[in-house]
Design a protein around this motif. Structure first.
Motif, mmCIF file in Angstrom:
data_model
loop_
_atom_site.group_PDB
_atom_site.id
_atom_site.type_symbol
_atom_site.label_atom_id
_atom_site.label_comp_id
_atom_site.label_asym_id
_atom_site.label_seq_id
_atom_site.Cartn_x
_atom_site.Cartn_y
_atom_site.Cartn_z
ATOM 1 N N LEU A 114 0.833 -1.202 0.000
ATOM 2 C CA LEU A 114 0.000 0.000 0.000
ATOM 3 C C LEU A 114 0.868 1.252 0.000
ATOM 4 O O LEU A 114 1.953 1.264 0.588
ATOM 5 N N THR A 115 0.389 2.286 -0.647
ATOM 6 C CA THR A 115 1.066 3.580 -0.580
ATOM 7 C C THR A 115 0.839 4.169 0.811
ATOM 8 O O THR A 115 -0.024 3.702 1.571
ATOM 9 N N SER A 116 1.566 5.221 1.131
ATOM 10 C CA SER A 116 1.400 5.885 2.433
ATOM 11 C C SER A 116 -0.030 6.373 2.608
ATOM 12 O O SER A 116 -0.621 6.249 3.691
ATOM 13 N N ARG A 121 -5.529 5.573 5.012
ATOM 14 C CA ARG A 121 -6.959 5.338 4.802
ATOM 15 C C ARG A 121 -7.405 4.040 5.481
ATOM 16 O O ARG A 121 -8.474 3.979 6.093
ATOM 17 N N PHE A 122 -6.586 3.030 5.362
ATOM 18 C CA PHE A 122 -6.900 1.738 5.977
ATOM 19 C C PHE A 122 -6.973 1.885 7.499
ATOM 20 O O PHE A 122 -7.912 1.414 8.137
ATOM 21 N N ARG A 123 -5.972 2.568 8.058
ATOM 22 C CA ARG A 123 -5.952 2.796 9.510
ATOM 23 C C ARG A 123 -7.199 3.563 9.970
ATOM 24 O O ARG A 123 -7.875 3.166 10.911
ATOM 25 N N ASP A 124 -7.461 4.665 9.285
ATOM 26 C CA ASP A 124 -8.552 5.560 9.708
ATOM 27 C C ASP A 124 -9.925 4.926 9.565
ATOM 28 O O ASP A 124 -10.884 5.351 10.215
ATOM 29 N N SER A 125 -10.031 3.908 8.709
ATOM 30 C CA SER A 125 -11.338 3.286 8.472
ATOM 31 C C SER A 125 -11.734 2.305 9.577
ATOM 32 O O SER A 125 -12.876 1.845 9.626
ATOM 33 N N ARG A 241 3.158 -6.832 5.682
ATOM 34 C CA ARG A 241 4.591 -7.161 5.786
ATOM 35 C C ARG A 241 5.341 -6.611 4.580
ATOM 36 O O ARG A 241 6.438 -6.070 4.708
ATOM 37 N N HIS A 242 4.725 -6.723 3.385
ATOM 38 C CA HIS A 242 5.336 -6.128 2.193
ATOM 39 C C HIS A 242 5.407 -4.602 2.315
ATOM 40 O O HIS A 242 6.363 -3.984 1.841
ATOM 41 N N CYS A 243 4.385 -4.002 2.925
ATOM 42 C CA CYS A 243 4.407 -2.544 3.148
ATOM 43 C C CYS A 243 5.631 -2.156 3.971
ATOM 44 O O CYS A 243 6.336 -1.192 3.658
ATOM 45 N N PHE A 244 5.843 -2.904 5.035
ATOM 46 C CA PHE A 244 6.982 -2.662 5.934
ATOM 47 C C PHE A 244 8.297 -2.674 5.154
ATOM 48 O O PHE A 244 9.085 -1.720 5.202
ATOM 49 N N ALA A 245 8.531 -3.737 4.408
ATOM 50 C CA ALA A 245 9.790 -3.879 3.681
ATOM 51 C C ALA A 245 9.897 -2.898 2.511
ATOM 52 O O ALA A 245 10.970 -2.325 2.271
ATOM 53 N N PHE A 250 12.126 2.043 -0.112
ATOM 54 C CA PHE A 250 11.913 3.358 -0.726
ATOM 55 C C PHE A 250 12.656 4.460 0.026
ATOM 56 O O PHE A 250 13.050 5.464 -0.556
ATOM 57 N N ASN A 251 12.835 4.257 1.333
ATOM 58 C CA ASN A 251 13.547 5.246 2.150
ATOM 59 C C ASN A 251 15.039 4.964 2.257
ATOM 60 O O ASN A 251 15.716 5.456 3.157
ATOM 61 N N ASN A 252 15.525 4.136 1.289
ATOM 62 C CA ASN A 252 16.960 3.853 1.140
ATOM 63 C C ASN A 252 17.569 3.083 2.300
ATOM 64 O O ASN A 252 18.765 3.195 2.577
ATOM 65 N N CYS A 253 16.777 2.265 2.987
ATOM 66 C CA CYS A 253 17.330 1.374 4.011
ATOM 67 C C CYS A 253 18.159 0.303 3.294
ATOM 68 O O CYS A 253 17.707 -0.272 2.291
ATOM 69 N N PRO A 254 19.375 0.004 3.767
ATOM 70 C CA PRO A 254 20.191 -1.034 3.113
ATOM 71 C C PRO A 254 19.474 -2.387 3.110
ATOM 72 O O PRO A 254 18.800 -2.743 4.077
ATOM 73 N N PHE A 255 19.631 -3.129 2.023
ATOM 74 C CA PHE A 255 18.957 -4.418 1.908
ATOM 75 C C PHE A 255 19.427 -5.410 2.963
ATOM 76 O O PHE A 255 18.677 -6.305 3.360
#
Length: 293
Positions: A114-116, A121-125, A241-245, A250-255
């Motif tokens: 999911l995008t940010s 939206r998911f949280r708020d719903s 879990r895919h959102c987390f990774a 996207f925020n340049n965390c090393p693999f």
């Protein structure tokens, strides 16, 4: 020696997988189900009389039912493993060479995340007024904040979490222990949820009937919440879990760090899933920035 059929040897083989190969309980359940399906569809074959014709018959049935390549692959891997176990543990000469049973190559699955904006939206719903809604919001925040597999999250007890260090030890895939880290938001929601609880159950997530929550209990919640939030993607615990990774990437965390945080055994697993996402993102940015006519 007593004739060994699939049904006779199944439980012994599954116990061996669990003890010697450290298969997760979910994998054992899946393998048991596939072996029962084989007996139902092809027959309870005497393993010493097993031939490639039986494998071909199974493939025909599965393809006719339009089962997925993944499903067919698990069925074949299961029966192949059983035959190898029988051959090696009982020193039996088989009519079939199990090594010649080919497993379909798994198609590379698209990573659904999911995008940010969709995450918010998911949280708020989620309606947190009923205790089941608060529990679902807490589980959502825990999955988003830790990247845990759903089986790991649901195995947590209240005492599993060190609220000072925001850490917990879990038994992950392959029965391997690993440390997971919570963010501030997930810790906050856990505290809110536990404050509303009046029971003594040690499990972190429980049903309204005061039993430990299972993944089956969650399926309908995710399906319903996706519709309420107006999200046209399949939202599941694994999607979070895919959102987390993905967002780490996207925020340049090393693999190498994403690998550790996700509990992947091999770095190439992490790269295979997530490097394509960052490449696509950067390519799109380059397209917008540099394409001038």
């Amino acid at each position: 020696m007593e004739k060994q059929t699939i049904k006779n040897l199944s439980e012994e083989y599954l116990m061996w997988l669990q003890v010697e190969r450290r298969f997760a309980q979910s994998s054992i359940v899946s393998y048991r189900s596939r072996l029962k399906c084989f007996v139902r569809d092809v027959g309870d074959i005497d393993l010493s009389e097993f031939t490639m014709e039986h494998i071909f018959k199974l493939k025909q049935i599965l393809y006719k039912r339009e089962n997925s390549e993944v499903f067919i692959g698990v069925c074949l891997a299961c029966i192949k493993g059983l035959l190898k176990y029988y051959r090696d543990q009982y020193s039996i000469t088989l009519k079939i060479n199990p090594d010649l049973i080919t497993i379909p190559k798994r198609p590379r699955r698209e990573v659904v995340f999911l995008t940010s904006e969709e995450i918010q939206r998911f949280r708020d719903s989620i309606d947190i007024n009923p205790i089941c809604g608060l529990r679902f919001r807490t589980l959502t925040e825990v999955l988003l904040g830790t990247g845990m597999r759903i089986s790991e999250a649901l195995s947590l007890d209240r005492t599993s979490i060190d609220f000072e260090t925001k850490e917990a030890l879990v038994i992950g895939k392959g029965s391997k222990q690993r440390t997971i880290f919570f963010n501030e938001e997930s810790i906050m929601w856990i505290k809110l949820y536990l404050e509303r609880r009046t029971d003594k159950n040690p499990a972190l997530f429980i049903t309204t009937g005061k039993n430990r929550l299972t993944n089956q209990d969650n399926t309908r919640y995710f399906k319903r919440q996706r519709k309420i939030a107006g999200i046209n993607k399949k939202v599941t615990p694994h999607c979070l879990r895919h959102c987390f990774a993905s967002h780490l990437a996207f925020n340049n965390c090393p693999f190498t760090e994403i690998k550790t945080l996700c509990g992947h055994e091999r770095l190439d697993t992490t790269i295979k899933y997530y490097i394509g996402l960052t490449d696509k993102s950067r390519a799109k940015q380059a397209h917008e920035q540099y394409l001038k006519y």
